[in-house]
Design a protein around this motif. Sequence first.
Motif, short mmCIF file in Angstrom:
data_model
loop_
_atom_site.label_atom_id
_atom_site.label_comp_id
_atom_site.label_asym_id
_atom_site.label_seq_id
_atom_site.Cartn_x
_atom_site.Cartn_y
_atom_site.Cartn_z
N UNK A 248 22.64 -49.43 33.90
CA UNK A 248 21.35 -49.30 33.15
C UNK A 248 20.34 -48.44 33.79
N UNK A 249 20.30 -48.14 34.92
CA UNK A 249 19.39 -47.42 35.84
C UNK A 249 19.99 -46.13 36.03
N UNK A 250 20.41 -45.23 34.78
CA UNK A 250 21.00 -44.03 34.78
C UNK A 250 22.25 -43.77 35.85
N UNK A 251 23.12 -44.89 35.73
CA UNK A 251 24.30 -44.76 36.77
C UNK A 251 25.56 -44.83 35.87
N UNK A 252 25.29 -44.78 34.47
CA UNK A 252 26.14 -44.72 33.40
C UNK A 252 26.42 -43.32 32.96
N UNK A 253 27.26 -43.24 31.65
CA UNK A 253 27.38 -41.84 31.21
C UNK A 253 26.18 -41.33 30.42
N UNK A 254 25.66 -40.23 30.76
CA UNK A 254 24.29 -39.86 30.63
C UNK A 254 24.17 -38.70 29.56
N UNK A 255 23.16 -38.78 28.72
CA UNK A 255 22.87 -38.01 27.61
C UNK A 255 21.27 -37.82 27.32
N UNK A 256 21.11 -36.84 26.44
CA UNK A 256 19.77 -36.47 26.20
C UNK A 256 19.25 -36.41 24.85
N UNK A 257 18.23 -36.87 24.35
CA UNK A 257 17.63 -37.07 23.23
C UNK A 257 16.03 -36.85 22.95
N UNK A 258 15.76 -36.74 21.66
CA UNK A 258 14.34 -36.77 21.45
C UNK A 258 13.91 -37.04 20.03
N UNK A 259 12.68 -37.86 20.14
CA UNK A 259 11.88 -38.04 18.77
C UNK A 259 11.10 -37.03 18.35
N UNK A 260 10.74 -36.94 17.11
CA UNK A 260 9.33 -36.28 16.70
C UNK A 260 8.64 -36.73 15.53
N UNK A 261 7.28 -36.61 15.32
CA UNK A 261 6.84 -37.25 14.32
C UNK A 261 5.38 -36.68 14.07
N UNK A 262 4.80 -37.03 12.94
CA UNK A 262 3.56 -36.59 12.68
C UNK A 262 2.54 -37.59 11.59
N UNK A 263 1.39 -37.60 11.46
CA UNK A 263 0.67 -37.99 10.62
C UNK A 263 -0.21 -37.25 10.09
N UNK A 264 -0.41 -37.10 8.59
CA UNK A 264 -1.36 -36.17 8.19
C UNK A 264 -2.17 -36.72 7.13
N UNK A 265 -3.76 -36.77 7.20
CA UNK A 265 -4.30 -37.49 6.09
C UNK A 265 -4.88 -36.39 5.14
N UNK A 266 -4.28 -36.89 3.96
CA UNK A 266 -4.46 -35.70 2.68
C UNK A 266 -5.92 -36.01 2.46
N UNK A 267 -6.38 -37.17 2.32
CA UNK A 267 -7.84 -37.83 2.02
C UNK A 267 -8.25 -38.71 2.94
N UNK A 268 -9.48 -38.94 2.90
CA UNK A 268 -9.73 -40.00 3.65
C UNK A 268 -9.03 -41.32 3.44
N UNK A 269 -8.47 -41.48 2.12
CA UNK A 269 -7.65 -42.93 2.00
C UNK A 269 -6.24 -42.66 1.64
N UNK A 270 -5.85 -41.33 1.49
CA UNK A 270 -4.47 -40.97 1.17
C UNK A 270 -3.89 -40.38 2.65
N UNK A 271 -2.74 -40.73 3.06
CA UNK A 271 -1.94 -40.32 4.17
C UNK A 271 -0.38 -40.10 4.17
N UNK A 272 0.21 -39.10 4.80
CA UNK A 272 1.48 -39.02 4.92
C UNK A 272 2.11 -38.88 6.25
#
Length: 466
Positions: A248-272
């Motif tokens: 569990x503490x990095x003693x198994x078979x290892x790998x790498x990865x990542x997440x990405x994300x964003x929030x964009x306010x189109x207007x004061x009330x609309x967001x994507x």
Amino acid sequence: MRKASLLFGLITCLSFSQNKQILYGFSEIPQALLQNPGGKISNDWYFGIPLLSHIHVNGGSSGISVYDLFAKDGVDFNVKLQNAVNKMKSTDFFTFNQQLEIFSAGFAMGPSYEKKEYLSFGLYQETDFIAYFPKDIAVLALEGNANNINRRFNLNHVNVNAEVISVFHVGYNKKVNSSFTYGVRGKIYSNIINLNSTNNKGVFVTIPGENNFYNHIFNLDLELRTSGLNSITEEDSDFSGKDLVKRTLLGGNLGLGFDIGFTYNLTKQWSLDASLLDVGFVRHSKDIKNYVVDGVYSFEGINPLFPETDTGQTAEDYWNEVGEDFEDLFELDSTATKYTTWRPVKLNASLNYSFGKKQSEDCNCLKEDNGYLNAVGMQLYAINRPKQPQLALTAYYYRRLFNNLRVKATYTIDSYSFNNVGLGISTHLGGFNFYVMADNFLQYKNIYDAQSVSLQLGFNYIFNKK
């Protein structure tokens, strides 16, 4: 015996995807950052109560429910079993997913008057299992081959992947301006156990025999790859809890990865907003044991067809000889070849509309507040799987009932049903936060007829922004 094996496969392959549509976008809960590292943040810092900050378990079935097989409706069980096999397709899938957050924390950074950056980190353990329904194998087990002469049974229907993994992660979130926020999260995977058999090929066919009634032909290209399993299952294994902690503490078979994300306010009330999760891999190089069967095999049994009683051969001797001959037919190779597996990439995207400002009790005017009281929106979820992506579409309604109580209701259409209603509640008592979420409430009146169930809960300590 073959019906018992088939039944076991049907009722133990419970499934539901890793979709967390209630948690996604629930910004008051810190764990929502794991669903979108570029999500909105409403706290200065937090820490999760160890082993209790996020507990997630789900299960179900995309093809049938337990009720379909065991309902007391006067229908013969054999008929139900036959109907279940006929109903399901080779693209029906069975999954189980569980997550346990071991620890987590996060804090805002930057000048005290703005603090536009946020750092979060933690460790969680995850179990993920998926198997596709082996349609042709199920038909063969149920009907036998005597009624299916010259029929080609496809062995590529056998498709399964299972893993137990721990994930160390560090995330960075930045509010660029009032309209745009983005985030990234780096991950180190430590695989505890992996078992997969996803690239199988081949057929089985029975034809009239020359030296016996039937000739069974196997054209096989099958492989089962495992890591971390052999040391646990082998005889005289000394695998212990200390070894589990080490993996569990990095003693198994290892790998790498990542997440990405964003929030964009189109207007004061609309967001994507949108996120891409678990873009990564694991390299399996320790405790490897793979099994391969590759080749064309033909089996007609042994002659004579019945025991030679005049030579002293008993029926038991005869059938033992048949069994040994059949086992010797296949050449099972065992290898220790290293291999790489890719994590199941997940996509989230939603369009949101907020409305309803709080009014002052002293006058008919809007009161300064930390945002809107209500929000509605649509969320799309997709996860990459061995045969084809799994998709889900969710409509939601969010409401701030009081300063310390938020609720979110969802309606989801996915591979399991068109009527999945979920509800999530988050409450704050001082700095203490508790949340609980569950899916498929309409099926709780008969839980055995539910094709999916899901539960999430957790405890955090949060210092909110003023």
